[in-house]
Scaffold this active site. Structure first.
Site, mmCIF file in Angstrom:
data_model
loop_
_atom_site.group_PDB
_atom_site.id
_atom_site.type_symbol
_atom_site.label_atom_id
_atom_site.label_comp_id
_atom_site.label_asym_id
_atom_site.label_seq_id
_atom_site.Cartn_x
_atom_site.Cartn_y
_atom_site.Cartn_z
ATOM 1 N N HIS A 69 0.826 -1.213 0.000
ATOM 2 C CA HIS A 69 0.000 0.000 0.000
ATOM 3 C C HIS A 69 0.858 1.260 0.000
ATOM 4 C CE1 HIS A 69 -4.285 -1.477 0.831
ATOM 5 N NE2 HIS A 69 -3.560 -2.507 0.481
ATOM 6 N N ASP A 70 2.035 1.188 0.614
ATOM 7 C CA ASP A 70 2.935 2.348 0.553
ATOM 8 C C ASP A 70 3.445 2.545 -0.871
ATOM 9 O OD1 ASP A 70 4.593 4.478 1.255
ATOM 10 O OD2 ASP A 70 6.280 3.152 1.702
ATOM 11 N N SER A 79 4.447 7.597 2.650
ATOM 12 C CA SER A 79 3.346 8.574 2.727
ATOM 13 C C SER A 79 2.132 7.982 3.448
ATOM 14 C CB SER A 79 2.948 9.052 1.328
ATOM 15 O OG SER A 79 2.665 7.950 0.494
ATOM 16 N N GLU A 90 -3.587 10.407 3.235
ATOM 17 C CA GLU A 90 -3.686 9.236 2.368
ATOM 18 C C GLU A 90 -4.257 8.026 3.126
ATOM 19 O OE1 GLU A 90 0.080 7.987 0.516
ATOM 20 O OE2 GLU A 90 -0.717 5.967 0.756
ATOM 21 N N PRO A 163 -5.101 -0.993 -6.415
ATOM 22 C CA PRO A 163 -5.951 -2.037 -6.996
ATOM 23 C C PRO A 163 -7.102 -2.387 -6.065
ATOM 24 C CG PRO A 163 -3.632 -2.672 -7.117
ATOM 25 C CD PRO A 163 -3.699 -1.434 -6.271
ATOM 26 N N HIS A 193 -0.839 -13.381 -0.750
ATOM 27 C CA HIS A 193 -2.068 -13.840 -0.088
ATOM 28 C C HIS A 193 -1.901 -15.244 0.478
ATOM 29 C CE1 HIS A 193 -4.287 -10.588 -2.592
ATOM 30 N NE2 HIS A 193 -3.801 -10.101 -1.468
ATOM 31 N N ASP A 259 -6.921 -23.303 4.122
ATOM 32 C CA ASP A 259 -5.680 -24.070 4.100
ATOM 33 C C ASP A 259 -5.710 -25.206 3.091
ATOM 34 O OD1 ASP A 259 -7.642 -25.295 5.502
ATOM 35 O OD2 ASP A 259 -6.470 -25.725 7.292
ATOM 36 N N ASP A 267 4.438 -21.762 -0.360
ATOM 37 C CA ASP A 267 4.717 -22.438 -1.631
ATOM 38 C C ASP A 267 3.696 -22.027 -2.687
ATOM 39 O OD1 ASP A 267 2.397 -23.665 -0.951
ATOM 40 O OD2 ASP A 267 3.267 -25.634 -0.583
HETATM 41 C C1 HEM Z 1 -3.620 -7.418 -7.055
HETATM 42 C C2 HEM Z 1 -4.299 -6.587 -6.310
HETATM 43 C C3 HEM Z 1 -4.639 -6.852 -4.869
HETATM 44 C C4 HEM Z 1 -5.854 -6.755 -4.287
HETATM 45 C C5 HEM Z 1 -7.132 -6.333 -4.973
HETATM 46 C C6 HEM Z 1 -5.695 -7.124 -2.890
HETATM 47 C C7 HEM Z 1 -6.726 -7.156 -1.969
HETATM 48 C C8 HEM Z 1 -6.610 -7.595 -0.676
HETATM 49 C C9 HEM Z 1 -7.690 -7.691 0.275
HETATM 50 C C10 HEM Z 1 -9.134 -7.304 0.026
HETATM 51 C C11 HEM Z 1 -7.178 -8.149 1.431
HETATM 52 C C12 HEM Z 1 -7.934 -8.402 2.743
HETATM 53 C C13 HEM Z 1 -7.799 -7.202 3.625
HETATM 54 C C14 HEM Z 1 -8.515 -7.405 4.951
HETATM 55 O O1 HEM Z 1 -8.282 -8.413 5.647
HETATM 56 O O2 HEM Z 1 -9.310 -6.537 5.299
HETATM 57 C C15 HEM Z 1 -5.778 -8.356 1.221
HETATM 58 C C16 HEM Z 1 -4.939 -8.829 2.176
HETATM 59 C C17 HEM Z 1 -3.584 -8.926 2.000
HETATM 60 N N1 HEM Z 1 -2.883 -8.543 0.882
HETATM 61 FE FE1 HEM Z 1 -3.637 -8.074 -0.906
HETATM 62 N N2 HEM Z 1 -4.402 -7.409 -2.658
HETATM 63 C C18 HEM Z 1 -3.709 -7.271 -3.829
HETATM 64 C C19 HEM Z 1 -2.360 -7.424 -4.012
HETATM 65 C C20 HEM Z 1 -1.463 -7.605 -2.991
HETATM 66 C C21 HEM Z 1 -0.036 -7.455 -3.100
HETATM 67 C C22 HEM Z 1 0.688 -7.011 -4.387
HETATM 68 C C23 HEM Z 1 0.484 -7.735 -1.876
HETATM 69 C C24 HEM Z 1 1.916 -7.687 -1.398
HETATM 70 C C25 HEM Z 1 2.940 -7.333 -2.125
HETATM 71 C C26 HEM Z 1 -0.633 -8.070 -1.010
HETATM 72 C C27 HEM Z 1 -0.511 -8.466 0.306
HETATM 73 C C28 HEM Z 1 -1.566 -8.760 1.125
HETATM 74 C C29 HEM Z 1 -1.406 -9.328 2.447
HETATM 75 C C30 HEM Z 1 -0.096 -9.759 3.073
HETATM 76 C C31 HEM Z 1 -2.671 -9.421 2.994
HETATM 77 C C32 HEM Z 1 -3.024 -9.907 4.398
HETATM 78 C C33 HEM Z 1 -3.063 -8.685 5.296
HETATM 79 C C34 HEM Z 1 -3.437 -8.968 6.740
HETATM 80 O O3 HEM Z 1 -3.603 -10.133 7.115
HETATM 81 O O4 HEM Z 1 -3.542 -7.989 7.517
HETATM 82 N N3 HEM Z 1 -1.781 -7.962 -1.708
HETATM 83 N N4 HEM Z 1 -5.461 -7.995 -0.063
#
Ligand code: HEM
Length: 344
Positions: A69-70, A79, A90, A163, A193, A259, A267
C-alpha cells in the site's frame, strides 16, 4: 478476532532459506546503505518485528500489505504513515481499510532515532519490516536495497489508484504496469495472499469501499447476462456450495478456512488454488482470466518448474525487491522523518 498463528517467528526464520541471485541494487538504492551510518538499522527493525510478532503473529502479513500500500501510492515513500487529523491524509482513504502495522514501524523508528538520530528513513523501515515479516513466516529471505527517503506529501485521494478486489484482470494489469510491474510480478506479488492461507482464516464477508460485501457479491449478487444476479459463474459448483453454506447473505463476520492443500508451507499452493478455481479473493481469481497471467500461473504450478525452474521463491523475492523500488526518493529528495506519522 485475531487469526491464530503457527510456530514462533524465530523458528520460522531459521527455516527460511536465503535466496541467492536477488537483485542487489536499483538505481541509487543499495544493499547495506546503512552499514556505516547506522550499522544496527537492519537488526533493530528485525528485532522490533519479532517482538510484535511474538505478541500477535497476524502482524506479519499486515506488514507485507503495508509495504504494498505504501509503494503503490506515489512510490515507496512512507506517505501512508502520515496521520492528518482532518481525515484528509492518504491513510484515511477506504482503499487502506484494515491496514495495520503502522505502530510497528513507528516503534522501530523510535528505537533507531535513539541509536542513530535522523539517519534511517521510515520508507526503508517499511521495506525492511516487510522483508523480515516474510522470512518470519517461512517465506524466502533476501537482501533489500536501502537508501529511500521519506515523502513530503500525503493526500486522501492519492490512494484511489490502489488495486481493488473488483478490478478486472485488465485493470489489475494496467495498475501494475503503471508501477513498472509486469504480468509475472502481478502473479507473484498476489502470492502474498499465501500469508492469509498460512494463517488459515480470512474474513470473507469484509465490507469493501463501495459498502457492499465483497464475498456476498461474488456468491449472490454477481452481475449475470440479462440483468440477473447470482453466483460468479467461474466458481466450481462444489466450492460454491461450500462457500454458500459458510457465508449466508448479509453475513458480516464469517471466516473461511483457507488451508486447502497449503500444509503450512510458503509455496505455490495459492497458484494451484487459483488454477483450480478455488481462489477466494476475487482479484486472485481474476489472474486466471487472461492468457498472459494464466501462462504465469501455469508455469509456476507445472511439475517441471520444481526441477528446471522458473523457481517460485527466487522469483517471488525478485518481485518484492522490484516492488520496493517503485518511485523511490533518494539523495536529497524528500526528507528523513523524525517521527513516521509526521512530516518534519
Ligand atoms: C492485485 C491486487 C490486490 C488486491 C485487490 C488485494 C486485496 C486484498 C484484500 C481485500 C485483502 C484483505 C484485507 C482485509 O483483511 O481486510 C488483502 C490482504 C492482503 N494482501 Fe492483498 N491485494 C492485492 C495485491 C497484494 C499485493 C501485491 C500484496 C503484497 C505485495 C498483497 C498483500 C496482502 C497481504 C499480506 C494481505 C493480508 C493482510 C493482513 O492479514 O492484515 N496484496 N489484499
Amino acid at each position: 478476532m485475531g487469526r491464530s498463528g503457527g510456530g514462533g517467528p524465530a523458528i520460522l526464520l531459521m527455516s527460511a532459506v536465503l535466496v541467492a541471485g536477488v537483485a542487489v541494487c536499483d538505481g541509487k538504492l543499495k544493499v547495506g546503505f546503512y552499514s556505516r551510518s547506522c550499522p544496527t538499522a537492519e537488526s533493530t527493525v528485525a528485532s522490533v518485528v519479532q517482538q510484535f510478532a511474538d505478541a500477535d503473529s497476524t502482524i506479519l502479513p499486515a506488514l507485507v500489505r503495508l509495504q504494498f500500500h505504501d509503494c503503490f501510492v506515489k512510490g515507496c515513500d512512507a506517505s501512508v504513515l502520515i496521520k492528518g487529523g482532518n481525515n484528509n491524509a492518504e491513510v484515511d482513504n477506504n482503499k487502506h481499510q484494515g491496514l495495520r502495522g503502522l505502530d510497528v514501524i513507528e516503534s522501530a523508528k523510535a528505537q533507531l532515532e535513539s541509536e542513530c538520530p535522523g539517519v534511517v528513513s521510515c520508507a526503508d523501515i517499511v521495506a525492511l519490516a516487510s522483508r523480515d515479516a516474510l522470512a518470519f513466516t517461512g517465506g524466502p529471505a533476501f537482501d533489500v536495497p536501502t537508501g529511500r527517503r521519506d515523502g513530503k506529501t500525503s493526500n486522501l485521494r492519492d490512494a484511489d489508484v490502489l488495486p481493488d478486489v473488483k478490478d478486472s484482470i485488465e485493470v489489475l494489469r494496467s495498475k501494475f504496469a503503471a508501477n513498472g510491474l509486469d504480468d509475472k510480478d502481478l502473479v507473484l506479488l498476489s502470492c502474498n495472499h499465501i500469508l492469509l492461507l498460512l494463517l488459515a482464516y480470512y474474513i470473507i464477508a469484509s465490507v469493501d469501499h463501495g459498502g457492499e460485501l465483497t464475498m456476498a457479491t461474488t456468491l449472490y449478487n454477481f452481475p449475470l447476462p440479462g440483468g440477473r444476479k447470482g453466483a460468479d459463474p467461474t466458481i466450481p459448483e462444489s466450492f460454491l456450495s461450500e462457500l454458500r453454506s459458510r457465508c449466508a447473505p448479509g453475513d458480516f463476520n464469517t471466516r473461511l478456512p483457507l488451508d486447502r492443500g497449503s500444509e503450512g508451507e510458503f509455496d505455490t499452493s495459492i497458484l494451484r488454488n487459483i488454477r483450480n478455481r478455488f481462489a477466494v479473493i476475487a482479484s486472485d481469481a481474476a489472474l486466471y482470466n487472461a492468457s498472459a497471467t494464466v501462462g504465469v500461473v501455469d508455469t509456476y504450478t507445472s511439475m517441471l518448474s520444481t526441477l528446471f525452474g522458473p523457481y517460485f521463491r527466487e522469483d517471488f523475492a525478485d518481485a518484492m525487491v522490484k516492488m520496493g523500488s517503485i518511485g523511490v526518493l533518494t539523495d536529497r529528495a524528500g526528507e528523513v522523518r523524525k517521527v513516521c506519522s509526521k512530516f518534519n
